[in-house]
Motif scaffolding. Sequence first.
Motif, PDB file in Angstrom:
ATOM      1  N   CYS A  29       0.832  -1.199   0.000  1.00  0.00           N
ATOM      2  CA  CYS A  29       0.000   0.000   0.000  1.00  0.00           C
ATOM      3  C   CYS A  29       0.873   1.257   0.000  1.00  0.00           C
ATOM      4  O   CYS A  29       1.943   1.296   0.622  1.00  0.00           O
ATOM      5  N   ASP A  30       0.425   2.300  -0.693  1.00  0.00           N
ATOM      6  CA  ASP A  30       1.159   3.567  -0.736  1.00  0.00           C
ATOM      7  C   ASP A  30       1.380   4.163   0.652  1.00  0.00           C
ATOM      8  O   ASP A  30       2.372   4.866   0.885  1.00  0.00           O
ATOM      9  N   THR A  31       0.446   3.895   1.564  1.00  0.00           N
ATOM     10  CA  THR A  31       0.559   4.426   2.929  1.00  0.00           C
ATOM     11  C   THR A  31       0.552   3.286   3.946  1.00  0.00           C
ATOM     12  O   THR A  31      -0.077   3.381   4.997  1.00  0.00           O
ATOM     13  N   LEU A  32       1.254   2.205   3.627  1.00  0.00           N
ATOM     14  CA  LEU A  32       1.244   1.013   4.480  1.00  0.00           C
ATOM     15  C   LEU A  32       1.631   1.357   5.914  1.00  0.00           C
ATOM     16  O   LEU A  32       2.609   2.056   6.164  1.00  0.00           O
ATOM     17  N   LYS A  33       0.858   0.837   6.841  1.00  0.00           N
ATOM     18  CA  LYS A  33       1.128   1.006   8.272  1.00  0.00           C
ATOM     19  C   LYS A  33       1.183  -0.367   8.936  1.00  0.00           C
ATOM     20  O   LYS A  33       0.715  -1.359   8.369  1.00  0.00           O
ATOM     21  N   LEU A  34       1.759  -0.394  10.132  1.00  0.00           N
ATOM     22  CA  LEU A  34       1.868  -1.654  10.871  1.00  0.00           C
ATOM     23  C   LEU A  34       1.510  -1.451  12.335  1.00  0.00           C
ATOM     24  O   LEU A  34       1.797  -0.392  12.917  1.00  0.00           O
ATOM     25  N   ILE A  35       0.920  -2.491  12.903  1.00  0.00           N
ATOM     26  CA  ILE A  35       0.767  -2.561  14.349  1.00  0.00           C
ATOM     27  C   ILE A  35       2.166  -2.506  14.968  1.00  0.00           C
ATOM     28  O   ILE A  35       3.100  -3.123  14.484  1.00  0.00           O
ATOM     29  N   GLY A  36       2.317  -1.743  16.026  1.00  0.00           N
ATOM     30  CA  GLY A  36       3.610  -1.651  16.699  1.00  0.00           C
ATOM     31  C   GLY A  36       4.527  -0.599  16.114  1.00  0.00           C
ATOM     32  O   GLY A  36       5.628  -0.376  16.630  1.00  0.00           O
ATOM     33  N   ILE A  37       4.078   0.054  15.050  1.00  0.00           N
ATOM     34  CA  ILE A  37       4.847   1.149  14.449  1.00  0.00           C
ATOM     35  C   ILE A  37       3.970   2.389  14.364  1.00  0.00           C
ATOM     36  O   ILE A  37       4.310   3.456  14.871  1.00  0.00           O
ATOM     37  N   ASP A  38       2.812   2.223  13.707  1.00  0.00           N
ATOM     38  CA  ASP A  38       1.903   3.352  13.499  1.00  0.00           C
ATOM     39  C   ASP A  38       0.777   3.380  14.522  1.00  0.00           C
ATOM     40  O   ASP A  38       0.021   4.352  14.589  1.00  0.00           O
ATOM     41  N   GLN A  39       0.634   2.333  15.277  1.00  0.00           N
ATOM     42  CA  GLN A  39      -0.290   2.298  16.407  1.00  0.00           C
ATOM     43  C   GLN A  39       0.313   1.366  17.449  1.00  0.00           C
ATOM     44  O   GLN A  39       1.244   0.617  17.148  1.00  0.00           O
TER      45      GLN A  39
END
Length: 340
Positions: A103-113
């Motif tokens: 994803c262009d704005t890929l996020k992850l648990i433990g990084i972005d939340q």
Amino acid sequence: MKALVYTEPGKVEVRDVPVADGKPGAVKIRMHYCGICGTDIGIVGGKHPRAKAPLVLGHEFVGTIEEVREGSGRFKPGDRVVAYPLISCGHCLPCRTGNPHVCDTLKLIGIDQDGCIAEYAWIDEDVLFKLPETMSNTTAALVEPLAVVVRSMHQAHFELLDSAVVTGAGPIGILTAIVLKHSGASRIIISDVDEARLSLCKQFGFETVNAREASIVDYVRQSTNGEGVDIVFECSGVESAAAEMTKLARIGGMICMTGIHKAPRPVDLRDMNFKEQILIGSRVYTKREFEMSVAYAASIAADLEKVITQTVPLTKAEGVFDMIADPTVNTVKVLVDCQA
């Protein structure tokens, strides 16, 4: 509840934090183990561009469901689960074309939340996968990094009896070599500068090269009659490996970038032209590959367990990153026991 919180560059604390309330479709999970990975090390070093303090760390976890909030019925209290930790927007071109893992704005648990090095967490049930009853919690904590390797094997188009070089004997490099062994590789050569990690590799039967003492390029050239190997898995992320990888692959060979390089690197593009080599990237994993890794982990559990070198209680986890950085302590994969 207790959680391991990144508070500022170079510092983590075990804090008492509230258990965030879960929305409908989420489940409350009692965490068993959570692995420490290179991303966590980068966050604590203040080098991750998105991770902002204060942040509960951890995305490689296994736990048991304690409460289900208006769920679909697929899960119930008592189920042991792991989670696909990627968060995609659903709207960008990769998401619209079936590639939400990039994803262009890929996020992850433990990084972005907030993550899961904690006693409890609420997680959406649509990212959860139930574990086989026979799988240990410690094996299950390696499902996420194993999924990274499954993706790279697919990207590299590995075939039975392919020969391979793995550069870098960190957790991902060693897991890559283990998967190669179980997938029928004809030859597995792994290089690193850490003799303790190479000693572990020898226990698996891999050929090893200490890059501090010998040239991996010379070793491969001499041991393959100058031909090179079918596939190179670059798992180290270091500049010297990027410079050498085209020398290791045969004419028409594949180079798979499994490790993430944090800066641009010189690469010998002449080799790629003259040898018609293929260079391919591998970032994380698809949801299907994560699901496959749950079943695959059960079949290679005995080898996966050997990669776990330390387990640290959550209550004493403030020193875990210092331990990993200490060259006198031989660490490969470190787990945090979230209930100790």
